[in-house]
Design a protein around this motif. Structure first.
Motif, PDB file in Angstrom:
ATOM      1  N   SER A 199       0.817  -1.211   0.000  1.00 46.07           N
ATOM      2  CA  SER A 199       0.000   0.000   0.000  1.00 46.07           C
ATOM      3  C   SER A 199       0.848   1.257   0.000  1.00 46.07           C
ATOM      4  CB  SER A 199      -0.950  -0.007   1.191  1.00 46.07           C
ATOM      5  OG  SER A 199      -0.248  -0.297   2.371  1.00 46.07           O
ATOM      6  N   PHE A 200       1.993   1.219  -0.696  1.00 50.43           N
ATOM      7  CA  PHE A 200       2.817   2.423  -0.804  1.00 50.43           C
ATOM      8  C   PHE A 200       2.000   3.596  -1.339  1.00 50.43           C
ATOM      9  CE2 PHE A 200       6.512  -0.529  -1.059  1.00 50.43           C
ATOM     10  CZ  PHE A 200       7.292   0.060  -0.094  1.00 50.43           C
ATOM     11  N   SER A 242      -1.476   3.658  -1.937  1.00 47.91           N
ATOM     12  CA  SER A 242      -2.918   3.692  -1.779  1.00 47.91           C
ATOM     13  C   SER A 242      -3.272   4.126  -0.366  1.00 47.91           C
ATOM     14  CB  SER A 242      -3.558   2.360  -2.144  1.00 47.91           C
ATOM     15  OG  SER A 242      -3.224   1.409  -1.223  1.00 47.91           O
ATOM     16  N   ALA A 243      -4.085   5.185  -0.299  1.00 50.04           N
ATOM     17  CA  ALA A 243      -4.433   5.780   0.986  1.00 50.04           C
ATOM     18  C   ALA A 243      -5.194   4.801   1.858  1.00 50.04           C
ATOM     19  CB  ALA A 243      -5.256   7.038   0.751  1.00 50.04           C
ATOM     20  N   ALA A 244      -5.920   3.844   1.276  1.00 47.65           N
ATOM     21  CA  ALA A 244      -6.714   2.898   2.068  1.00 47.65           C
ATOM     22  C   ALA A 244      -5.841   2.106   3.023  1.00 47.65           C
ATOM     23  CB  ALA A 244      -7.480   1.950   1.140  1.00 47.65           C
ATOM     24  N   GLY A 245      -4.566   1.930   2.674  1.00 47.96           N
ATOM     25  CA  GLY A 245      -3.663   1.214   3.564  1.00 47.96           C
ATOM     26  C   GLY A 245      -2.762   2.155   4.352  1.00 47.96           C
ATOM     27  N   GLY A 246      -2.900   3.451   4.140  1.00 46.72           N
ATOM     28  CA  GLY A 246      -2.062   4.417   4.848  1.00 46.72           C
ATOM     29  C   GLY A 246      -0.972   5.024   3.988  1.00 46.72           C
ATOM     30  N   GLY A 247      -0.883   4.624   2.720  1.00 46.72           N
ATOM     31  CA  GLY A 247       0.105   5.212   1.818  1.00 46.72           C
ATOM     32  C   GLY A 247      -0.441   6.456   1.150  1.00 46.72           C
ATOM     33  N   ASP A 248       0.184   6.857   0.048  1.00 56.45           N
ATOM     34  CA  ASP A 248      -0.207   8.111  -0.588  1.00 56.45           C
ATOM     35  C   ASP A 248       0.221   8.091  -2.050  1.00 56.45           C
ATOM     36  OD1 ASP A 248      -0.763  10.664  -1.325  1.00 56.45           O
ATOM     37  OD2 ASP A 248       0.305  11.622   0.319  1.00 56.45           O
ATOM     38  N   VAL A 301       0.608  10.528  -3.854  1.00 58.95           N
ATOM     39  CA  VAL A 301       1.550  11.637  -4.057  1.00 58.95           C
ATOM     40  C   VAL A 301       2.977  11.207  -3.734  1.00 58.95           C
ATOM     41  CG1 VAL A 301       2.101  13.996  -3.359  1.00 58.95           C
ATOM     42  CG2 VAL A 301      -0.269  13.313  -3.649  1.00 58.95           C
ATOM     43  N   LEU A 302       3.110  10.206  -2.838  1.00 62.53           N
ATOM     44  CA  LEU A 302       4.445   9.669  -2.565  1.00 62.53           C
ATOM     45  C   LEU A 302       5.113   9.217  -3.860  1.00 62.53           C
ATOM     46  CD1 LEU A 302       6.720   8.504  -0.786  1.00 62.53           C
ATOM     47  CD2 LEU A 302       5.335   6.453  -0.495  1.00 62.53           C
TER      48      LEU A 302
END
Lengths: 324, 524
Positions: free
Chosen positions: B223-224, B226-232, B234-235
């Motif tokens: 989840s790098f 995907s926000a659903a896993g805490g990633g972003d 934009v990263l």
């Protein structure tokens, strides 16, 4: 071929290894891509695994032959000072490229911890900026914390409830690998991993000193200890992963904490395995083939540089992944 | 032993360890990719000739923009500069060959395999990558076609090729200079490549990390991005542009080196400000690491970050201005003649400056909200890449081709090629500034009617530019086959060790270290 006059440049003969190596790399990645797509149900054809295997076999074979040629040239006295310096420079800059590879993953970790997770949880980031509506509208209920034990998806009630496109199930872990407090210090595996790896960096240095003094027996012993410590580290790391998956619910899929944890420690672990194999090869070369002399042992030195590099990466991991 | 000195047949090219052979392979490969990427550009321009959808489906249009960018960046410009480095650096520093000749051959042969794999995605179910050459998540992860896996691994091995090639170049420059060739005596082409190679080793691994994270997200539940896993998501942009901004200097710094070799030759004056050129190049390289987020002003960064990246970007104008000033000062009151390499070099200085100025406009964060993702951006980066990188390569080819093959190209034909290219590129890209400022978005196969006239002009220019490169191929072939014999010096009293060797140089350039005298070292 005669020994090289230091005043005359040496250029190796043409060789078929490079293009075979390129072929091996192609087969490996083409096979890997096909295999991975097969796992995800979108393969263009089903035999990717065989291509991958053929590629890896060719890769290892060519690498073995290539290193053998380079070692033979050195033993035959073909390498003048300039060629030796080229190998030294090549290894140094290769390690720099490895450093930058890890930098990318540490960058990702720093970014999610200081920016992404605070924003999702409705708190201020490192620079004091907030993204309140992101939290209120998309991920209401998420609590900012690190390690992130509950994913944003869980906070809003599961994949079916989230308002943006669903890209999988992310279930947070029950327990993390972080510092457990002083009481649990001595049962905390990462501490022992650190002790093992730091010791091994020290022992490989001692082995190097004995090699410079031409004390072959001590070289064998200390280099052997280093290899054993490397294997110990890999075993401890295996136990840690086993615990994470089976007792902590901590997996690659358990949100950004699990993803960053396994990618950083996983790539480091892969480098430890490579480093251990390299050191083992050095041990075999030294004990069986009698290679290396006090003044001519760059193969050994390069292996020890690599090992120190792996050690430094671990220290960064220990600080940024496990403690802070 | 004798066989290795005069190898013949196909094996010469497959198994070679010779820097000239490998340089030649790189240059021909990059030209092939230039034509392939160029045909894709012409598909894009043909579709945009008129508003509405005429020739291709929108999805295929997106595949064309994506593949055009990837092929031009990784297949045409970068390998061409590596080819020039292979040919020229050993000649310029008085070395017999590259430091690691077998690794050199590996670096090249990875590329045909990598681009075979990348191009094969065009024929896969779901089509080729269609998410733009910047492959932003989640377009390139959640919404990507299955062929993205092949794209990821193609990038991996291209990156390996670049890193190995750069290690070789750095090792050559640091370890193989002839006695007397100190760092501050190296020709600027060597200096700019030295710094370029450093940039490549620093950022290609970060790109490898970015595509690895994509792979993990797509296939292994990471989840790098995907926000659903805490990633972003934009990263992804941060990591990509941490690679991507140094990458644009990777594509231009060697061209700076080429201009710094050609302009003094045809102005018949020593290069003005050699030391400041070196320091300016190093400053640009350093700054390139701290400006990346100017590509993402509209993504919603903290205000303090917008300000930081705006000012750090503008500072780059200072060392770049130093370079432009030095080239102009070199020409000032020189005995100028305008042979083809000089025409390309002068056009490089003028047109690259235009691209630099539009870059400054884009660097102004509040103004960028208007320009972002419009054809103004397309005009900007094509002005730095086509008359910048590509003209740098063309200039270098005309300048050194007589040295490489021992034959002189036809000056008249070279000038015709220059003027066709010059007119073609300006007709293509200059109108894009106007439609961009008026709001025409990038990467869309259709557009509003008010943009029709300028787009038609752009498309006509693109076909002219494309045709003139086929003409260029003809000139090179004619030179190699029927050109008149070239002298060792080729030009009037040119400067540098490469001109002390016969044209073409012997198979192993310098078998013994040459004596570097003041006549060969920079600055003169």
């Amino acid at each position: 071929m005669a020994k090289q006059d230091p005043e005359i440049y040496y250029v190796p003969e043409k060789s078929r290894k490079p293009i075979l190596m390129a072929l091996a790399m192609f087969l490996t990645v083409f096979g890997a891509a096909t295999t991975i797509n097969h796992m995800s149900g979108t393969a263009i054809f089903p035999i990717g695994g065989y291509i991958l295997f053929a590629g890896l076999v060719l890769f290892v074979t060519i690498m073995f032959l290539w290193f053998r040629t380079a070692i033979m040239e050195n033993l035959a006295g073909l390498n003048n000072e300039q060629v030796k310096q080229s190998y030294v420079l090549g290894m140094s800059w290769f390690i720099f490229s490895e450093v930058m590879f890890f930098f990318g993953f540490f960058f990702a970790l720093a970014y999610v911890r200081n920016f992404a997770v605070p924003w999702l949880g409705g708190e201020a980031d490192l620079l004091g900026t907030m993204r309140q509506s992101t939290h209120d509208i998309l991920w209401n209920g998420l609590v900012t914390q690190w390690p992130l034990m509950e994913t944003p998806q869980q906070a809003v009630g599961g994949a079916s409830q989230q308002l943006i496109a669903n890209n999988g199930e992310f279930i947070g872990p029950h327990a993390s690998m972080s510092f457990p407090g002083w009481l649990g210090l001595f049962t905390w595996l990462p501490l022992w991993n650190t002790v093992v790896l730091l010791t091994s960096s020290f022992t490989v240095h001692i082995a190097h000193l004995h090699l410079k003094n031409n004390d072959r027996n001590k070289l064998t012993v200390w280099l052997g200890i280093t290899v054993l410590l490397g294997i110990t580290f890999i075993l401890l790391q295996y136990i840690e992963y086993h615990e994470a998956y089976n007792q902590y619910g901590l997996t690659l899929q358990s949100g950004i904490y699990g993803t960053t944890f396994f990618m950083l420690t996983g790539f480091h672990g892969f480098h430890v395995i490579m480093g251990t194999v390299i050191l083992l090869v050095m041990w075999l070369r030294s004990t069986i083939a009698g290679h290396f002399s006090p003044s001519n042992h760059f193969g050994f030195e390069a292996a020890s540089w690599y090992w120190h590099f792996v050690d430094v990466v671990w220290v960064c991991l220990f600080i940024f992944v496990y403690i802070l | 032993m004798s066989e290795s000195h005069h190898p013949t047949g196909i094996k010469r090219w497959l198994y070679t360890t010779n820097h000239k052979d490998i340089g030649t392979l790189y240059l021909w490969f990059s030209f092939l990719m230039f034509l392939v990427g160029g045909v894709m550009a012409l598909v894009i321009r043909a579709e945009l000739f008129q508003p509405g959808l005429q020739l291709v489906e929108p999805n295929f249009f997106n595949q064309m923009t994506t593949m055009h960018g990837l092929i031009m960046v990784f297949g045409a410009v970068m390998p061409a500069f590596v080819g020039l480095a292979n040919w020229m650096i050993p000649l310029m520093i008085g070395a017999p060959d590259m430091a690691l000749p077998r690794l050199n051959n590996l670096s090249f042969w990875i590329l045909p395999f990598a681009f075979f794999m990348l191009l094969s995605t065009l024929f896969m179910p779901g089509g080729a990558p269609n998410f733009g050459w910047t492959f932003y998540a989640p377009l390139s992860t959640t919404y990507a076609p299955p062929s993205v896996t092949y794209f990821i691994f193609a990038i991996h091995i291209m990156g390996a090729s670049s890193i190995l090639g750069s290690i070789n170049i750095i090792a050559t420059i640091m370890g193989m200079r002839a006695p007397g060739m100190g760092y501050m005596k190296m020709p600027l082409f060597v200096w700019t490549w030295f710094i370029t190679a450093y940039l490549l080793i620093a950022v290609m691994p970060v790109l490898a990390g970015a595509v690895t994270m994509m792979l993990i997200d797509i296939h292994f539940g990471g989840s790098f991005f995907s926000a659903a896993g805490g990633g972003d998501p934009v990263l992804f942009q941060h990591i990509f542009w941490f690679f991507g901004h140094p990458e644009v200097y990777i594509m231009i710094l060697p061209a700076f080196g080429v201009a710094s070799a050609i302009i003094p030759t045809f102005a018949r004056k020593p290069l003005f400000g050699y030391h400041s050129m070196v320091y300016a190049t190093a400053s640009i390289a350093f700054l390139s690491f701290i400006v990346w987020a100017h590509h993402m002003f509209t993504v919603g960064m903290p205000l303090v970050a917008e300000g930081f990246f705006m000012f750090s970007t503008m500072i780059i104008a200072v060392p770049t201005g130093v370079k432009i000033f030095n080239w102009v000062a070199t020409m000032w009151r020189g005995s100028m003649t305008f042979e083809t390499p000089m025409l390309f070099a002068v056009a490089f200085v003028i047109l690259f400056t235009i691209g630099g100025f539009s870059g400054l406009m884009l660097a102004i964060a509040p103004a960028d909200f208007q320009y972002h993702d419009t054809y103004f951006v397309v005009a900007h980066f094509h002005y730095v890449l086509v008359p910048g990188a590509i003209f740098g390569i063309m200039a270098a080819v005309y300048f050194w081709l007589p040295k490489w093959c021992g034959k002189m190209y036809d000056e008249m034909m070279g000038k015709v090629h220059f003027w066709l290219s010059f007119i073609g590129l300006n007709v293509t890209f200059f109108p894009m500034h106007f439609v961009g400022l008026a709001g025409m978005p990038r990467r869309i196969p259709d557009y509003a009617l008010q943009f029709a006239d300028f787009n038609m002009i752009s498309s006509a220019g693109a076909f002219l530019f494309g045709f003139s490169q086929v003409f260029f191929l003809g000139i090179v072939l004619q030179t190699i086959l029927y050109g008149k014999k070239a002298r060792s010096e080729v030009w009037d009293n040119p400067h540098g060790l490469e001109w002390t060797l016969p044209s073409p140089p012997p198979y192993h350039s310098f078998t013994q270290p040459p004596q570097v005298t003041m006549a060969h070292a920079s600055p003169r």
